[in-house]
Design a protein around this motif. Structure first.
Motif, short mmCIF file in Angstrom:
data_model
loop_
_atom_site.label_atom_id
_atom_site.label_comp_id
_atom_site.label_asym_id
_atom_site.label_seq_id
_atom_site.Cartn_x
_atom_site.Cartn_y
_atom_site.Cartn_z
N ALA A 42 -20.69 -45.06 -25.02
CA ALA A 42 -21.75 -44.21 -24.45
C ALA A 42 -22.92 -44.21 -25.41
CB ALA A 42 -21.24 -42.79 -24.23
N LEU A 43 -24.11 -44.23 -24.86
CA LEU A 43 -25.33 -44.00 -25.62
C LEU A 43 -25.81 -42.60 -25.34
CD1 LEU A 43 -27.28 -47.33 -24.94
CD2 LEU A 43 -26.27 -46.62 -27.13
N ILE A 44 -26.17 -41.90 -26.39
CA ILE A 44 -26.75 -40.56 -26.24
C ILE A 44 -28.24 -40.66 -26.53
CG2 ILE A 44 -26.75 -38.19 -27.08
CD1 ILE A 44 -23.82 -38.49 -27.78
N ASP A 45 -29.05 -40.25 -25.56
CA ASP A 45 -30.51 -40.23 -25.69
C ASP A 45 -31.03 -41.55 -26.25
OD1 ASP A 45 -30.34 -37.65 -24.75
OD2 ASP A 45 -30.71 -36.69 -26.68
N PRO A 46 -30.86 -42.66 -25.49
CA PRO A 46 -31.20 -43.98 -26.03
C PRO A 46 -32.68 -44.26 -26.18
CG PRO A 46 -30.52 -44.17 -23.75
CD PRO A 46 -30.25 -42.75 -24.16
N ARG A 66 -22.48 -55.21 -21.12
CA ARG A 66 -22.35 -54.94 -19.68
C ARG A 66 -21.31 -53.86 -19.40
NH1 ARG A 66 -19.71 -59.70 -20.69
NH2 ARG A 66 -17.49 -59.77 -20.12
N ASP A 67 -20.41 -53.61 -20.37
CA ASP A 67 -19.34 -52.63 -20.19
C ASP A 67 -19.70 -51.23 -20.69
OD1 ASP A 67 -17.76 -54.56 -19.03
OD2 ASP A 67 -16.67 -55.03 -20.88
N LEU A 68 -20.97 -51.03 -21.05
CA LEU A 68 -21.41 -49.68 -21.41
C LEU A 68 -21.06 -48.71 -20.28
CD1 LEU A 68 -23.11 -47.82 -23.34
CD2 LEU A 68 -25.09 -48.44 -21.94
N ASP A 69 -20.36 -47.63 -20.61
CA ASP A 69 -19.92 -46.68 -19.59
C ASP A 69 -21.03 -45.70 -19.18
OD1 ASP A 69 -16.75 -46.84 -19.23
OD2 ASP A 69 -17.25 -47.26 -21.32
N TYR A 70 -21.68 -45.11 -20.19
CA TYR A 70 -22.57 -44.00 -19.90
C TYR A 70 -23.84 -44.03 -20.75
CZ TYR A 70 -18.21 -41.83 -18.22
OH TYR A 70 -17.01 -41.57 -17.59
N ILE A 71 -24.88 -43.50 -20.17
CA ILE A 71 -26.00 -42.94 -20.91
C ILE A 71 -25.91 -41.43 -20.73
CG2 ILE A 71 -28.51 -42.62 -20.93
CD1 ILE A 71 -28.77 -45.59 -20.29
N LEU A 72 -25.81 -40.72 -21.82
CA LEU A 72 -25.76 -39.26 -21.79
C LEU A 72 -27.13 -38.75 -22.20
CD1 LEU A 72 -22.31 -38.77 -23.57
CD2 LEU A 72 -22.77 -39.08 -21.13
N ALA A 73 -27.80 -38.10 -21.27
CA ALA A 73 -29.19 -37.69 -21.49
C ALA A 73 -29.27 -36.18 -21.61
CB ALA A 73 -30.07 -38.17 -20.33
N ALA A 129 -14.79 -38.20 -19.72
CA ALA A 129 -13.78 -39.11 -20.26
C ALA A 129 -14.45 -40.39 -20.75
CB ALA A 129 -12.76 -39.44 -19.19
N LEU A 130 -14.14 -40.76 -22.00
CA LEU A 130 -14.68 -41.98 -22.60
C LEU A 130 -13.56 -42.63 -23.40
CD1 LEU A 130 -17.20 -43.77 -23.24
CD2 LEU A 130 -17.42 -42.42 -25.34
#
Length: 257
Positions: A42-46, A66-73, A129-130
Motif C-alpha cells: 500500500a502507498l500512503i499519500d503518494p 502491478r500488484d500494488l493493492d491500495y492507495i490510502l489517501a 486487510a493488507l
C-alpha cells in the motif's frame, strides 16, 4: 532515497522525504510512504507526478508494481493523490478515501476504467486487510479536511498522521526524527494555527490515539516523532494548540479596501 522506518523481514515500512523539489521556486515539501507485507503493498499519500518514479522503483524490491493493492489517501489534496491516474494505469490498485471525497478523485484521472476502484471509507473508519496484517483507518475529520483519515500500522506501531504534525522544514531536516520537541514547535505552529480547524477536534483526536500503542507519529510534511517520549509530547501539544476557527474574529471578515 527511501528511509526505512520498520523492517522485520516480512513487514517493511519506507518513507520518502526527497522526491519533491521543495526549493523556494518549487513545491511544498511532502512525504510519501510504502507499506509492504508478505508480497502485498500500500502507498500512503503518494503525492503528485514528481514522486511517481521514485515510489515505483522502490516498491519493485518487494512486489511487482502491478500488484500494488491500495492507495490510502488521508484526504484529496493534490500533494496527496494527484498522481492517481498513473497508479491506475500501472497497477490494479484501489484508492481508499473518505466517503465525502470519492466523487472528487475522478477529476485526477482520465475517467476511464476506474469503476469500482475508488472505495469510500465510512466516517467511523475501517480495518484494511493488507497481506497478513490489517491497517487501521482512524477518523481525523477536520484535521484538516472535512473528511480526513489517518492510518495506523499495528505491526510497526506507526501512526501516519497526514497533515497533523506537519512542520515546514526542508527535506534534509524532514528525513530526521525530531530530537528536541520544544525547539521543533516553531516549525509547526503557523501551519496548525491556520490549517487545523479547531482545538475541540484536536482534543477528541488526542483522546482517541492515546488508546493506541504508538512508537512513531509520521506526518505527511516535515519531521517524524520517534519514541514514546516524543509521541507523548506531540499528543499533549496538539491537545492544547489554539487554531482554526478558534482564532477567527470579525476582523478576518471585512470587505477588501
Amino acid at each position: 532515497m527511501a528511509v526505512e522506518l520498520f523492517n522485520d523481514g516480512k513487514h517493511i515500512v519506507h518513507a520518502f522525504y526527497d522526491l519533491v523539489d521543495d526549493s523556494p521556486a518549487g513545491a511544498v515539501q511532502s512525504n510519501q510512504f510504502l507499506i509492504a507485507d508478505h508480497g502485498h503493498g500500500a502507498l500512503i499519500d503518494p503525492g503528485g507526478n514528481m514522486t511517481y518514479s521514485g515510489l515505483l522503483m522502490d516498491m519493485q524490491q518487494y512486489f511487482p508494481s502491478r500488484d500494488l493493492d491500495y492507495i490510502l489517501a488521508s484526504h484529496p489534496d493534490p500533494d496527496i493523490i494527484a498522481s492517481v491516474n498513473k497508479w491506475f494505469i500501472a497497477s490494479h490498485c484501489k484508492v481508499l478515501i473518505s466517503n465525502l471525497w470519492t466523487r472528487f478523485v475522478p477529476h485526477f484521472t482520465n475517467g476511464k476504467d476506474i469503476s469500482g476502484r475508488i472505495v469510500g471509507i465510512p466516517d467511523q473508519g475501517a480495518q484494511i486487510a493488507l497481506g497478513q496484517c490489517k491497517i487501521i483507518a482512524l477518523p481525523a475529520h477536520f484535521l484538516h479536511s472535512e473528511g480526513n483519515f489517518q492510518f495506523y500500522d499495528p505491526i510497526a506501531k506507526i501512526l501516519f498522521s497526514g497533515d497533523l504534525g506537519a512542520s515546514m522544514v526542508p527535506h534534509e531536516l524532514a528525513a530526521e526524527p525530531v530530537s528536541d520537541f520544544a525547539s521543533h514547535v516553531r516549525f509547526m505552529e503557523g501551519f496548525h494555527r491556520r490549517y487545523i480547524v479547531s482545538r475541540k477536534v484536536a482534543r477528541f483526536w488526542a483522546n482517541m490515539v492515546r488508546q493506541l500503542d504508538i512508537e512513531q507519529i509520521v506526518p505527511q510534511h516535515g519531521s517524524r516523532f520517534a519514541g514514546k517520549a516524543a509521541v507523548n509530547d506531540f499528543i499533549s501539544w496538539v491537545e492544547g494548540v489554539e487554531c482554526g476557527v478558534d482564532l477567527m474574529t470579525q476582523a478576518h471578515y471585512c470587505l477588501p479596501q
